[in-house]
Design a protein around this motif. Structure first.
Motif, PDB file in Angstrom:
ATOM      1  N   VAL A  33       0.857  -1.187   0.000  1.00  0.00           N
ATOM      2  CA  VAL A  33       0.000   0.000   0.000  1.00  0.00           C
ATOM      3  C   VAL A  33       0.899   1.246   0.000  1.00  0.00           C
ATOM      4  CG1 VAL A  33      -1.622   1.356   1.373  1.00  0.00           C
ATOM      5  CG2 VAL A  33      -1.942  -1.113   1.124  1.00  0.00           C
ATOM      6  N   LYS A  34       0.629   2.149  -0.925  1.00  0.00           N
ATOM      7  CA  LYS A  34       1.408   3.378  -1.018  1.00  0.00           C
ATOM      8  C   LYS A  34       0.482   4.582  -1.025  1.00  0.00           C
ATOM      9  CE  LYS A  34       5.203   1.220  -3.606  1.00  0.00           C
ATOM     10  NZ  LYS A  34       5.994   1.244  -4.858  1.00  0.00           N
ATOM     11  N   LEU A 111      -1.263  13.904   8.349  1.00  0.00           N
ATOM     12  CA  LEU A 111      -1.588  13.750   9.761  1.00  0.00           C
ATOM     13  C   LEU A 111      -1.585  12.283  10.183  1.00  0.00           C
ATOM     14  CD1 LEU A 111      -4.520  16.292  10.108  1.00  0.00           C
ATOM     15  CD2 LEU A 111      -2.102  16.660  10.596  1.00  0.00           C
ATOM     16  N   VAL A 112      -1.508  11.391   9.189  1.00  0.00           N
ATOM     17  CA  VAL A 112      -1.578   9.959   9.443  1.00  0.00           C
ATOM     18  C   VAL A 112      -0.556   9.255   8.559  1.00  0.00           C
ATOM     19  CG1 VAL A 112      -3.039   7.897   9.403  1.00  0.00           C
ATOM     20  CG2 VAL A 112      -4.046  10.096   9.966  1.00  0.00           C
ATOM     21  N   GLU A 113       0.024   8.192   9.095  1.00  0.00           N
ATOM     22  CA  GLU A 113       0.907   7.327   8.304  1.00  0.00           C
ATOM     23  C   GLU A 113       0.306   5.928   8.280  1.00  0.00           C
ATOM     24  OE1 GLU A 113       4.922   5.588   9.614  1.00  0.00           O
ATOM     25  OE2 GLU A 113       5.490   7.294   8.339  1.00  0.00           O
ATOM     26  N   VAL A 114       0.094   5.387   7.092  1.00  0.00           N
ATOM     27  CA  VAL A 114      -0.476   4.049   6.931  1.00  0.00           C
ATOM     28  C   VAL A 114       0.439   3.243   6.025  1.00  0.00           C
ATOM     29  CG1 VAL A 114      -2.470   2.682   6.215  1.00  0.00           C
ATOM     30  CG2 VAL A 114      -2.821   4.958   7.190  1.00  0.00           C
ATOM     31  N   VAL A 115       0.826   2.068   6.483  1.00  0.00           N
ATOM     32  CA  VAL A 115       1.633   1.147   5.681  1.00  0.00           C
ATOM     33  C   VAL A 115       0.983  -0.227   5.745  1.00  0.00           C
ATOM     34  CG1 VAL A 115       3.793   2.405   6.040  1.00  0.00           C
ATOM     35  CG2 VAL A 115       3.153   0.583   7.620  1.00  0.00           C
ATOM     36  N   GLY A 116       1.328  -1.075   4.785  1.00  0.00           N
ATOM     37  CA  GLY A 116       0.797  -2.429   4.809  1.00  0.00           C
ATOM     38  C   GLY A 116       0.665  -2.992   3.416  1.00  0.00           C
ATOM     39  N   GLN A 117      -0.190  -4.000   3.290  1.00  0.00           N
ATOM     40  CA  GLN A 117      -0.384  -4.692   2.025  1.00  0.00           C
ATOM     41  C   GLN A 117      -1.871  -4.901   1.766  1.00  0.00           C
ATOM     42  OE1 GLN A 117       2.006  -8.256   2.842  1.00  0.00           O
ATOM     43  NE2 GLN A 117       3.449  -7.589   1.276  1.00  0.00           N
TER      44      GLN A 117
END
Length: 382
Positions: A33-34, A111-117
């Motif tokens: 996820v980018k 305001l948010v950082e989201v990482v994953g797949q």
């Protein structure tokens, strides 16, 4: 959980051949996820005539909402569109031939950082579903109303009448089970289950391509500002398998297999636990008093209490509806009175606090009393 882990390891050590062929999950495709570089997210509610179906400008992400399956008999899903319109206080007019558009600017400051797949997976029944394996970290304190949405859209959709739409929203799922405190990281998996996808007309086995996903976080800073805006977004094509992956290739290391099995069981348990905990609210017009709604409340597996009631204009409550507290499994019925009868459909929201799960909101929608006297027509947040 410890006994399950020990039992799984023991089974794998003594029966490696059989265990390798009986894994609960298979991954058919996956992708990192980018964060999206799009300028804007546009939500377009198209009219039932489809005379106005605007397309997104370059470098924009679009959700096209179809809200008219009941009126037209279309095979396209409309439940998420009706929920989203109600949630955003958007009125949809059957007689209008113009689309209703809501735009959300992509924030310049994260305001948010989201990482994953994002993964396309299947279980033993081989029905394919979509799993978003995510880690979310607020970069500053956020409001308790912050919500993460995962959305699956079809690039070019046709219904059984050969109507055509681009970027049609097939399935949406809201998530609130994460920390909104600065620098607190929450790991979770958001699922688009196989039965939900089937009901929405999605078959990733026979049609693995032509789909896109969006992950969008809406909310605000924790400074008393209740206005919900787009805080973060990812968008891309749903990954599809380029080749068939054998079971041996997917589940080679025994330790990884054991951990995957435990995670899968834990995930299913967590999903069922949350679904069982959500209370059920149903509403219908009273047959005795025309300005009164009967609200049936059925608590789930956890206690909950009602914190606020909110009526959508032009409807107004007559007095303050009761703020009840129900124990797990309790049922009750209350009568909610309105000041005046209106011709418009009646929308109101019930804010609740579920023990161990925090804030939740139920959206209820009834047709105007001039249209139907006692027909139930409600919409709930999933």
């Amino acid at each position: 959980m410890r006994w399950l882990f020990v039992a799984t390891l023991a089974a794998l050590l003594f029966l490696p051949g059989s265990a390798a062929n009986e894994e609960p999950w298979a991954i058919h495709a996956e992708e990192e996820v980018k964060s999206s570089s799009a300028v804007e997210l546009r939500e377009v509610y198209v009219p039932n005539s489809l005379e106005d179906t605007p397309l997104p400008p370059q470098n924009h992400v679009q959700w096209t909402w179809w809200s008219w399956s009941s009126e037209t008999g279309s095979s396209w899903p409309d439940d998420d569109a009706l929920y989203r319109a109600s949630n955003r206080n958007i009125s949809l007019n059957t007689s209008s031939d113009e689309a209703t558009t809501e735009s959300h600017q992509h924030p310049s400051l994260s305001l948010v950082e989201v990482v994953g797949q994002v993964k396309v997976v299947s279980a033993e029944d081989r029905a394919r579903m979509v799993a978003f394996d995510l880690e979310l970290t607020p970069l500053q304190n956020l409001s308790n109303h912050t919500i993460l949405y995962v959305v699956l859209t079809e690039d070019l959709a046709y219904d059984q009448h050969q109507r055509q739409l681009e970027h049609l929203v097939r399935e949406m799922r809201p998530e609130v089970g994460f920390s909104v405190k600065a620098n607190n990281t929450t790991s979770f998996v958001s699922m688009l289950p196989a039965d939900h996808l089937e009901a929405a007309g999605v078959d990733l086995t026979t049609q693995p391509t032509g789909w896109s996903y969006t992950i969008a976080v809406f909310g605000s800073e924790d400074d008393g500002n209740t206005e919900s805006r787009l805080l973060w977004m990812a968008h891309g094509e749903l990954p599809s398998p380029s080749q068939q992956i054998s079971a041996n290739q997917a589940w080679t290391p025994l330790l990884l297999t054991a951990i995957t099995a435990v995670i899968a069981v834990s995930l299913i348990s967590a999903i069922r636990q949350r679904q069982d905990a959500i209370p059920r609210l149903r509403a219908m017009w009273s047959t005795d008093e025309r300005d009164t709604v009967r609200v049936h409340l059925h608590a789930g597996s956890l206690p909950f209490r009602i914190t606020t009631w909110t009526a959508m204009p032009p409807w107004q409550f007559k007095g303050r509806p009761p703020r009840l507290q129900l124990k797990a499994g309790d049922r009750t019925e209350i009568h909610v009175e309105f000041k005046d009868l209106c011709h418009e459909d009646c929308h109101f929201e019930v804010a609740i606090e579920i023990e161990d799960f925090g804030a939740w909101k139920q959206h209820l929608w009834l047709r105007g009393p001039s249209v139907v006297s006692s027909e139930e027509f409600t919409k709930e947040e999933e």
